[in-house]
Design a protein around this motif. Sequence first.
Motif, PDB file in Angstrom:
ATOM      1  N   GLU A  80       0.838  -1.201   0.000  1.00  0.00           N
ATOM      2  CA  GLU A  80       0.000   0.000   0.000  1.00  0.00           C
ATOM      3  C   GLU A  80       0.876   1.255   0.000  1.00  0.00           C
ATOM      4  O   GLU A  80       0.595   2.232  -0.710  1.00  0.00           O
ATOM      5  N   TYR A  81       1.942   1.233   0.808  1.00  0.00           N
ATOM      6  CA  TYR A  81       2.884   2.353   0.831  1.00  0.00           C
ATOM      7  C   TYR A  81       3.528   2.549  -0.539  1.00  0.00           C
ATOM      8  O   TYR A  81       3.654   3.675  -1.031  1.00  0.00           O
ATOM      9  N   LYS A  82       3.951   1.461  -1.155  1.00  0.00           N
ATOM     10  CA  LYS A  82       4.629   1.572  -2.445  1.00  0.00           C
ATOM     11  C   LYS A  82       3.706   2.129  -3.513  1.00  0.00           C
ATOM     12  O   LYS A  82       4.111   2.975  -4.327  1.00  0.00           O
ATOM     13  N   TRP A  83       2.434   1.676  -3.512  1.00  0.00           N
ATOM     14  CA  TRP A  83       1.502   2.202  -4.511  1.00  0.00           C
ATOM     15  C   TRP A  83       1.252   3.685  -4.291  1.00  0.00           C
ATOM     16  O   TRP A  83       1.223   4.468  -5.254  1.00  0.00           O
ATOM     17  N   ALA A  84       1.034   4.093  -3.034  1.00  0.00           N
ATOM     18  CA  ALA A  84       0.760   5.505  -2.756  1.00  0.00           C
ATOM     19  C   ALA A  84       1.938   6.382  -3.166  1.00  0.00           C
ATOM     20  O   ALA A  84       1.760   7.450  -3.770  1.00  0.00           O
ATOM     21  N   ARG A  85       3.154   5.950  -2.874  1.00  0.00           N
ATOM     22  CA  ARG A  85       4.325   6.742  -3.258  1.00  0.00           C
ATOM     23  C   ARG A  85       4.444   6.840  -4.776  1.00  0.00           C
ATOM     24  O   ARG A  85       4.730   7.921  -5.319  1.00  0.00           O
ATOM     25  N   ALA A  86       4.209   5.720  -5.469  1.00  0.00           N
ATOM     26  CA  ALA A  86       4.286   5.749  -6.934  1.00  0.00           C
ATOM     27  C   ALA A  86       3.184   6.636  -7.519  1.00  0.00           C
ATOM     28  O   ALA A  86       3.417   7.368  -8.488  1.00  0.00           O
ATOM     29  N   TYR A  87       2.000   6.604  -6.936  1.00  0.00           N
ATOM     30  CA  TYR A  87       0.906   7.426  -7.453  1.00  0.00           C
ATOM     31  C   TYR A  87       1.184   8.905  -7.242  1.00  0.00           C
ATOM     32  O   TYR A  87       0.910   9.728  -8.122  1.00  0.00           O
ATOM     33  N   PHE A  88       1.736   9.261  -6.079  1.00  0.00           N
ATOM     34  CA  PHE A  88       2.059  10.662  -5.824  1.00  0.00           C
ATOM     35  C   PHE A  88       3.145  11.175  -6.760  1.00  0.00           C
ATOM     36  O   PHE A  88       3.185  12.365  -7.073  1.00  0.00           O
ATOM     37  N   GLN A  89       4.012  10.260  -7.209  1.00  0.00           N
ATOM     38  CA  GLN A  89       5.082  10.654  -8.127  1.00  0.00           C
ATOM     39  C   GLN A  89       4.635  10.652  -9.586  1.00  0.00           C
ATOM     40  O   GLN A  89       5.436  10.954 -10.462  1.00  0.00           O
ATOM     41  N   GLY A  90       3.384  10.323  -9.848  1.00  0.00           N
ATOM     42  CA  GLY A  90       2.836  10.390 -11.195  1.00  0.00           C
ATOM     43  C   GLY A  90       3.042   9.155 -12.039  1.00  0.00           C
ATOM     44  O   GLY A  90       2.913   9.215 -13.261  1.00  0.00           O
ATOM     45  N   GLN A  91       3.334   8.012 -11.429  1.00  0.00           N
ATOM     46  CA  GLN A  91       3.522   6.773 -12.185  1.00  0.00           C
ATOM     47  C   GLN A  91       2.169   6.125 -12.443  1.00  0.00           C
ATOM     48  O   GLN A  91       1.543   5.581 -11.533  1.00  0.00           O
ATOM     49  N   LYS A  92       1.714   6.182 -13.693  1.00  0.00           N
ATOM     50  CA  LYS A  92       0.390   5.680 -14.034  1.00  0.00           C
ATOM     51  C   LYS A  92       0.327   4.148 -14.062  1.00  0.00           C
ATOM     52  O   LYS A  92      -0.732   3.568 -13.845  1.00  0.00           O
ATOM     53  N   ASN A  93       1.425   3.498 -14.347  1.00  0.00           N
ATOM     54  CA  ASN A  93       1.430   2.038 -14.483  1.00  0.00           C
ATOM     55  C   ASN A  93       1.913   1.332 -13.219  1.00  0.00           C
ATOM     56  O   ASN A  93       2.431   0.217 -13.286  1.00  0.00           O
ATOM     57  N   ALA A  94       1.762   1.971 -12.069  1.00  0.00           N
ATOM     58  CA  ALA A  94       2.184   1.348 -10.815  1.00  0.00           C
ATOM     59  C   ALA A  94       1.277   0.158 -10.499  1.00  0.00           C
ATOM     60  O   ALA A  94       0.072   0.198 -10.772  1.00  0.00           O
ATOM     61  N   PRO A  95       1.827  -0.944  -9.954  1.00  0.00           N
ATOM     62  CA  PRO A  95       0.988  -2.105  -9.599  1.00  0.00           C
ATOM     63  C   PRO A  95      -0.076  -1.716  -8.582  1.00  0.00           C
ATOM     64  O   PRO A  95       0.173  -0.934  -7.665  1.00  0.00           O
TER      65      PRO A  95
END
Length: 259
Positions: A65-80
Amino acid sequence: MTNQFHRTLNRMAFFTALLIAGLFLFYEPFLRVASANVILNGIIIGTIIFGVSLCFFEMFKLLPEYKWARAYFQGQKNAPLPPRLLRPIALLLRTRPTRITVSSLQGMLDMILLRFEDSRESVRYITNTLIFLGLLGTFWGLIITVGGFSELIGNLNFEDEGVLIAMQQNLSKPLSGMATAFTSSLMGLAGSLITGFLGLQVQLAQNAIFRELEDYLSAHTSPVSIDAVISDTLPEIKSVVQSLNKNVQQLQNTVSEII
């Protein structure tokens, strides 16, 4: 955000390491306490171990959950996608809308809070179970103590000169009941404190995710009021009504000419 996760996990690991070190340092007193009632205290110790393992399990489940939230905040659209808690929110935000409404924000936050509360119920149940086991041992020990004293007094012959020796020899059963009461209460309360502290760390980690999402989503929320929506759509409604009246009038004129 991942740093917050690691800090919380380090606190849990340090606390658990202190407990293990304390058990090694005070191994003999702990063994004497646990052996006062092997069955009940064994159940309490097993419940404590299960509760500690459950807290760490819940903590490690937060890492995706932490990894997805960090990737989403950084603008990574294809994050798992996250596996469990934030998956519905991730599916709603997968298109990455530029702005969201206030009602949508409130619905998302309520959904996150509800899922976090559900995930904490297991740890709370283990904590309450340890308190119950401690109270159960207390009453169990008191029953043994009262029964032992009753049996002791009923079997004594106070006319015998060796009554004190007989009383001393038969005090083992009442004293074992008192040992059961005190040791089980001590271990049950200590276990509830241990699992409660670790469960608090899991809650702090979940709250960190919630605050980050709340801040990010609030920054992308459009504060549109109902009055503004009505004022924007009212001219279009008037135009449609006027066009509809005009068409009805033309239809009436056509019908009257035919008749």
